[in-house]
Enzyme design. Structure first.
Site, short mmCIF file in Angstrom:
data_model
loop_
_atom_site.label_atom_id
_atom_site.label_comp_id
_atom_site.label_asym_id
_atom_site.label_seq_id
_atom_site.Cartn_x
_atom_site.Cartn_y
_atom_site.Cartn_z
N HIS A 73 7.10 5.54 1.55
CA HIS A 73 7.85 4.38 1.08
C HIS A 73 8.75 4.75 -0.12
O HIS A 73 9.89 4.33 -0.21
CB HIS A 73 6.89 3.28 0.61
CG HIS A 73 5.99 2.74 1.65
ND1 HIS A 73 4.63 2.92 1.63
CD2 HIS A 73 6.24 2.00 2.77
CE1 HIS A 73 4.08 2.31 2.67
NE2 HIS A 73 5.03 1.75 3.38
N ALA A 123 0.88 -1.18 0.00
CA ALA A 123 0.00 0.00 0.00
C ALA A 123 0.92 1.23 0.00
O ALA A 123 0.84 2.10 0.87
CB ALA A 123 -0.96 0.01 1.18
N LEU A 124 1.79 1.24 -1.00
CA LEU A 124 2.90 2.19 -1.02
C LEU A 124 2.43 3.63 -1.20
O LEU A 124 1.53 3.92 -1.98
CB LEU A 124 3.88 1.81 -2.14
CG LEU A 124 4.46 0.40 -2.05
CD1 LEU A 124 5.39 0.14 -3.23
CD2 LEU A 124 5.20 0.18 -0.73
P1 AMP Z 1 5.23 -0.28 6.41
O1 AMP Z 1 4.83 -0.63 5.02
O2 AMP Z 1 4.22 0.53 7.14
O3 AMP Z 1 5.74 -1.47 7.18
O4 AMP Z 1 6.47 0.68 6.26
C1 AMP Z 1 7.61 0.29 5.54
C2 AMP Z 1 8.71 1.27 5.81
O5 AMP Z 1 8.30 2.57 5.39
C3 AMP Z 1 9.04 1.39 7.31
O6 AMP Z 1 10.44 1.50 7.46
C4 AMP Z 1 8.34 2.65 7.71
O7 AMP Z 1 8.92 3.30 8.80
C5 AMP Z 1 8.48 3.48 6.44
N1 AMP Z 1 7.46 4.53 6.40
C6 AMP Z 1 6.12 4.39 6.56
N2 AMP Z 1 5.50 5.59 6.51
C7 AMP Z 1 6.48 6.51 6.32
C8 AMP Z 1 6.49 7.94 6.19
N3 AMP Z 1 5.37 8.65 6.27
N4 AMP Z 1 7.68 8.54 6.00
C9 AMP Z 1 8.84 7.82 5.95
N5 AMP Z 1 8.89 6.48 6.06
C10 AMP Z 1 7.74 5.83 6.25
#
Ligand code: AMP
Length: 276
Positions: free
Chosen positions: A35, A30-31
């Site tokens: 991401h 759900a990029l």
């Molecule tokens: P997730 O898909 O939520 O597991 O996130 C994957 C990676 O993206 C993790 O390292 C998160 O910390 C990073 N991430 C999620 N949201 C953000 C954001 N708003 N800004 C920067 N990095 C993010």
């Protein structure tokens, strides 16, 4: 972009074609721009970038949250191609786990503080899957978002304790124009929730602007009050913590981070800001 769904495919690929610097961005898909920012940073610092999309069941302590987690894989692939990601690793659960696998990684206090307290077992699931992913992808550099500050500390601890030859890079938080931290879960916010969710970033900014070591307790209390007073928002924690230990900050702390978690309508949101 190459798309691999099995461990064997990705291992065979890198065996055939050794790469100088493998950069790795693990995600649950759900990029969004948060991401993609990680991928872009990874592109700058690596020869090839691997992104993984895997909704990891073992890190969800709420089965409903797991069930409704968004999985728009076709859109994700398109976005990754747009930013020239080299490889997507997108395994099924059965590729990653056998039935009833056991896992425990000693995380010390990090396990029970903040997120750990409100999401029991969450970081065991996170370390379990990241350990597996690191073994499969064998990255030289791994990119994680500051959005999940405690997660970065947890992964850092795992890398250090297991002496893994991986450099960890923490990437800044990407926000919507009005301040809301981007998150895959934001799509669950109703327009009403969306409006009231802004109290989180607004309060974090207010704390940053007014930060003064001597007044930590006072600031924390006022911040918690501001958030609790917001309609539709149920505060779980607001903490000004020591940036290294995540224990409550003291005047002796050298770095400070304010962290918040709250339920906005039915959606749980987290956010944080570095205070110095
Ligand atoms: P997730 O898909 O939520 O597991 O996130 C994957 C990676 O993206 C993790 O390292 C998160 O910390 C990073 N991430 C999620 N949201 C953000 C954001 N708003 N800004 C920067 N990095 C993010």
């Amino acid at each position: 972009m190459k798309i691999f769904t099995t461990k064997k495919e990705i291992t065979d690929y890198f065996n055939r074609k050794p790469v100088k610097v493998i950069g790795f961005v693990p995600t649950m898909g759900a990029l969004h721009k948060g991401h993609l920012g990680l991928i872009e940073l990874a592109k700058q610092q690596s020869t090839q970038v691997v992104c993984s999309i895997f909704v990891n069941p073992t890190q969800f302590n709420d089965p409903k949250d797991l069930e409704k987690y968004p999985r728009p894989i076709a859109d994700d692939i398109r976005r990754l191609e747009e930013v020239n990601c080299d490889i997507l690793f997108n395994p099924q659960v059965t590729e990653m786990y056998d039935d009833n696998e056991k896992w425990h990684f000693e995380l010390g206090d990090l396990e029970h503080l903040l997120e750990g307290k409100f999401r029991p077992g969450h970081y065991q699931g996170v370390t379990q899957v990241v350990y597996k992913l690191f073994n499969i992808v064998k990255p030289d550099v791994a990119f994680f978002g500051q959005k999940d500050y405690q997660q970065v500390m947890v992964i850092n601890k795992m890398i250090e304790k297991l002496n893994m030859p991986i450099k960890l890079v923490m990437c800044p938080i990407e926000r919507e124009a009005d301040g809301l931290a981007m998150s895959s879960r934001n799509i669950h916010l109703t327009p009403y929730d969306r409006e009231h969710s802004l109290v989180l970033s607004r309060t974090l900014n207010w704390v940053k602007e007014n930060f003064d070591k001597a007044k930590i307790a006072e600031l924390q209390q006022q911040a918690a009050q501001l958030i609790s007073a917001e309609p539709g928002v149920e505060l779980e924690y607001f903490e000004i913590a020591d940036g290294k230990t995540l224990h409550p900050a003291t005047e002796a702390s050298e770095s400070f981070v304010a962290l918040v978690a709250a339920r906005v309508g039915k959606t749980r949101l987290i956010d944080n800001v570095l205070l110095n």
